[in-house]
Enzyme design. Sequence first.
Site, PDB file in Angstrom:
ATOM      1  N   CYS A   1      21.945 -30.876  50.617  1.00 17.46           N
ATOM      2  CA  CYS A   1      20.775 -31.744  50.376  1.00 17.46           C
ATOM      3  C   CYS A   1      19.472 -30.960  50.198  1.00 17.46           C
ATOM      4  O   CYS A   1      18.470 -31.524  49.768  1.00 17.46           O
ATOM      5  CB  CYS A   1      20.626 -32.755  51.504  1.00 17.46           C
ATOM      6  SG  CYS A   1      22.100 -33.756  51.731  1.00 17.46           S
TER       7      CYS A   1
ATOM      8  N   HIS B   1      13.430 -35.166  51.273  1.00 17.27           N
ATOM      9  CA  HIS B   1      14.815 -35.587  51.042  1.00 17.27           C
ATOM     10  C   HIS B   1      14.977 -37.025  51.535  1.00 17.27           C
ATOM     11  O   HIS B   1      14.521 -37.376  52.626  1.00 17.27           O
ATOM     12  CB  HIS B   1      15.758 -34.643  51.783  1.00 17.27           C
ATOM     13  CG  HIS B   1      17.178 -35.088  51.737  1.00 17.27           C
ATOM     14  ND1 HIS B   1      17.786 -35.497  50.570  1.00 17.27           N
ATOM     15  CD2 HIS B   1      18.116 -35.215  52.724  1.00 17.27           C
ATOM     16  CE1 HIS B   1      19.038 -35.850  50.837  1.00 17.27           C
ATOM     17  NE2 HIS B   1      19.253 -35.694  52.130  1.00 17.27           N
TER      18      HIS B   1
ATOM     19  N   ASN C   1      21.289 -41.848  50.074  1.00 14.41           N
ATOM     20  CA  ASN C   1      21.146 -40.388  50.123  1.00 14.41           C
ATOM     21  C   ASN C   1      21.959 -39.792  48.969  1.00 14.41           C
ATOM     22  O   ASN C   1      23.187 -39.850  48.980  1.00 14.41           O
ATOM     23  CB  ASN C   1      21.663 -39.909  51.484  1.00 14.41           C
ATOM     24  CG  ASN C   1      21.576 -38.401  51.650  1.00 14.41           C
ATOM     25  OD1 ASN C   1      21.363 -37.669  50.695  1.00 14.41           O
ATOM     26  ND2 ASN C   1      21.762 -37.949  52.876  1.00 14.41           N
TER      27      ASN C   1
HETATM   28  O1  UT7 Z   1      21.622 -35.539  53.951  1.00 12.73           O
HETATM   29  C1  UT7 Z   1      21.456 -34.668  55.027  1.00 12.73           C
HETATM   30  C2  UT7 Z   1      20.594 -35.246  56.013  1.00 12.73           C
HETATM   31  N1  UT7 Z   1      21.266 -36.348  56.675  1.00 12.73           N
HETATM   32  C3  UT7 Z   1      20.576 -37.068  57.528  1.00 12.73           C
HETATM   33  O2  UT7 Z   1      19.398 -36.850  57.656  1.00 12.73           O
HETATM   34  C4  UT7 Z   1      21.265 -38.105  58.356  1.00 12.73           C
HETATM   35  C5  UT7 Z   1      20.741 -38.036  59.762  1.00 12.73           C
HETATM   36  N2  UT7 Z   1      21.264 -39.043  60.675  1.00 12.73           N
HETATM   37  C6  UT7 Z   1      20.987 -40.358  60.542  1.00 12.73           C
HETATM   38  O3  UT7 Z   1      20.343 -40.762  59.599  1.00 12.73           O
HETATM   39  C7  UT7 Z   1      21.435 -41.308  61.632  1.00 12.73           C
HETATM   40  O4  UT7 Z   1      21.893 -40.559  62.742  1.00 12.73           O
HETATM   41  C8  UT7 Z   1      22.547 -42.272  61.173  1.00 12.73           C
HETATM   42  C9  UT7 Z   1      21.969 -43.271  60.202  1.00 12.73           C
HETATM   43  C10 UT7 Z   1      23.682 -41.521  60.552  1.00 12.73           C
HETATM   44  C11 UT7 Z   1      23.077 -43.072  62.375  1.00 12.73           C
HETATM   45  O5  UT7 Z   1      22.010 -43.764  63.011  1.00 12.73           O
HETATM   46  P1  UT7 Z   1      21.854 -43.698  64.598  1.00 12.73           P
HETATM   47  O6  UT7 Z   1      20.690 -44.515  64.960  1.00 12.73           O
HETATM   48  O7  UT7 Z   1      21.844 -42.246  65.005  1.00 12.73           O
HETATM   49  O8  UT7 Z   1      23.139 -44.429  65.079  1.00 12.73           O
HETATM   50  P2  UT7 Z   1      24.295 -43.890  66.035  1.00 12.73           P
HETATM   51  O9  UT7 Z   1      25.103 -42.847  65.381  1.00 12.73           O
HETATM   52  O10 UT7 Z   1      23.702 -43.591  67.379  1.00 12.73           O
HETATM   53  O11 UT7 Z   1      25.186 -45.178  66.199  1.00 12.73           O
HETATM   54  C12 UT7 Z   1      24.718 -46.333  66.903  1.00 12.73           C
HETATM   55  C13 UT7 Z   1      25.787 -47.383  66.902  1.00 12.73           C
HETATM   56  C14 UT7 Z   1      27.143 -46.868  67.342  1.00 12.73           C
HETATM   57  O12 UT7 Z   1      27.771 -47.850  68.111  1.00 12.73           O
HETATM   58  P3  UT7 Z   1      27.777 -47.768  69.714  1.00 12.73           P
HETATM   59  O13 UT7 Z   1      28.431 -46.472  70.052  1.00 12.73           O
HETATM   60  O14 UT7 Z   1      26.315 -47.815  70.120  1.00 12.73           O
HETATM   61  O15 UT7 Z   1      28.548 -48.986  70.131  1.00 12.73           O
HETATM   62  C15 UT7 Z   1      27.895 -46.696  66.053  1.00 12.73           C
HETATM   63  O16 UT7 Z   1      29.292 -46.811  66.222  1.00 12.73           O
HETATM   64  O17 UT7 Z   1      25.979 -47.893  65.584  1.00 12.73           O
HETATM   65  C16 UT7 Z   1      27.371 -47.840  65.237  1.00 12.73           C
HETATM   66  N3  UT7 Z   1      27.487 -47.654  63.792  1.00 12.73           N
HETATM   67  C17 UT7 Z   1      27.498 -48.673  62.923  1.00 12.73           C
HETATM   68  N4  UT7 Z   1      27.425 -50.001  63.091  1.00 12.73           N
HETATM   69  C18 UT7 Z   1      27.459 -50.767  61.987  1.00 12.73           C
HETATM   70  C19 UT7 Z   1      27.570 -46.485  63.116  1.00 12.73           C
HETATM   71  N5  UT7 Z   1      27.642 -46.724  61.786  1.00 12.73           N
HETATM   72  C20 UT7 Z   1      27.602 -48.078  61.646  1.00 12.73           C
HETATM   73  C21 UT7 Z   1      27.622 -48.925  60.535  1.00 12.73           C
HETATM   74  N6  UT7 Z   1      27.545 -50.260  60.765  1.00 12.73           N
HETATM   75  N7  UT7 Z   1      27.714 -48.469  59.273  1.00 12.73           N
END
Ligand code: UT7
Length: 325
Positions: A119, A252, A282
């Site tokens: 990225c 990005h 993305n």
């Molecule tokens: O391109 C390179 C750069 N990439 C990035 O910058 C990405 C960086 N990371 C992010 O943008 C975020 O970490 C994500 C968008 C990937 C995830 O967001 P988050 O706020 O960190 O969520 P999380 O991983 O802490 O997940 C929270 C909850 C989890 O459930 P529990 O464990 O709290 O019950 C996940 O299982 O959300 C759940 N979850 C979803 N729920 C519905 C994860 N993906 C999904 C989904 N739909 N698609």
Amino acid sequence: MTSFSRITGTGSYLPPRRVTNDDLARDLAGRGIETSDQWIIERTGIKARHFAAPDVTSSDLGLEAAKAALEAAGRSAAEVDLIIVATSTPDMVFPSVAAILQSKLGIAGCPAFDVQAVCSGFVYALTVADAMIRTGSAKCALVVGAEVFSRILDFNDRTTCVLFGDGAGAVVLEASAEPGILATDLHADGKHVGILCVPGNVSGGSVLGTPFLHMDGQAVFKLAVRVLEDAARTTLQKAGKTDQDIDWLIPHQANIRIMEGTARKLKLPREKLIVTVDEHGNTSAASVPLALDHAVRSGKVKKGDTLMLEGVGGGFTWGAVLLNY
Ligand code: UT7
């Protein structure tokens, strides 16, 4: 005197198939996987993304973006003397997308190669092109970011498959007596390879390991927030500028929360942040030139504006380019 490089044209291309969060949620529900428009918007800012048709490659998307950038610059393909493509989803293992794109543009002879910095790829590619122009190795470079990330998504993994899209962006970068690119700053730290990778490779006639994208989202999030501020500050310092000199921040486009956090740290109002993640998702190396082209064509970015472009992603890689448009 041509001791600088300057962007003289931008272009971009999105494949026509637009997939909304609801479309994706319906598709995933059919596989027994739950997600929602609300979750995706709240956590990422993404509303929709574009997916390429199965037979469309990164060079196909890059070609359309390149043609638009050349037209905007008032240049013909025959005037291009350097092609650099940033991509992590090449048409084939080799040769490069850049070489294939060169042929599709109907030209031959000039150097053409890919840059692999995921990225951060476009910011890396622009930095390399700037250096080659300033040392006299090129006068009219085509710098492209092109990706078909839909090919490496595991649609059984809701934590990644809702985040990415396909597309391409391009700029024409030319030798100039007036400063365009003011300063650049690139970094990598390979010890973080495991938090964002596609760990498979082609070996002995089959794929060894997994060919799907793996990401530890929270680890990437934390690193991204820190390094994006650092890279912006270092770049400003190199150019003898301050955060208040930035007219437009074009980071990005991965997550609106990371982007807004970076703008806040640089004390920039939300209005100075260019946002296309809502409509593109993305698109990895394509995200910055896509956002730049949309900002130019919408009339936001005007000639003479100071832009901060920033990339961050797999590797771990990150970097920034400060430029006068
Ligand atoms: O391109 C390179 C750069 N990439 C990035 O910058 C990405 C960086 N990371 C992010 O943008 C975020 O970490 C994500 C968008 C990937 C995830 O967001 P988050 O706020 O960190 O969520 P999380 O991983 O802490 O997940 C929270 C909850 C989890 O459930 P529990 O464990 O709290 O019950 C996940 O299982 O959300 C759940 N979850 C979803 N729920 C519905 C994860 N993906 C999904 C989904 N739909 N698609």
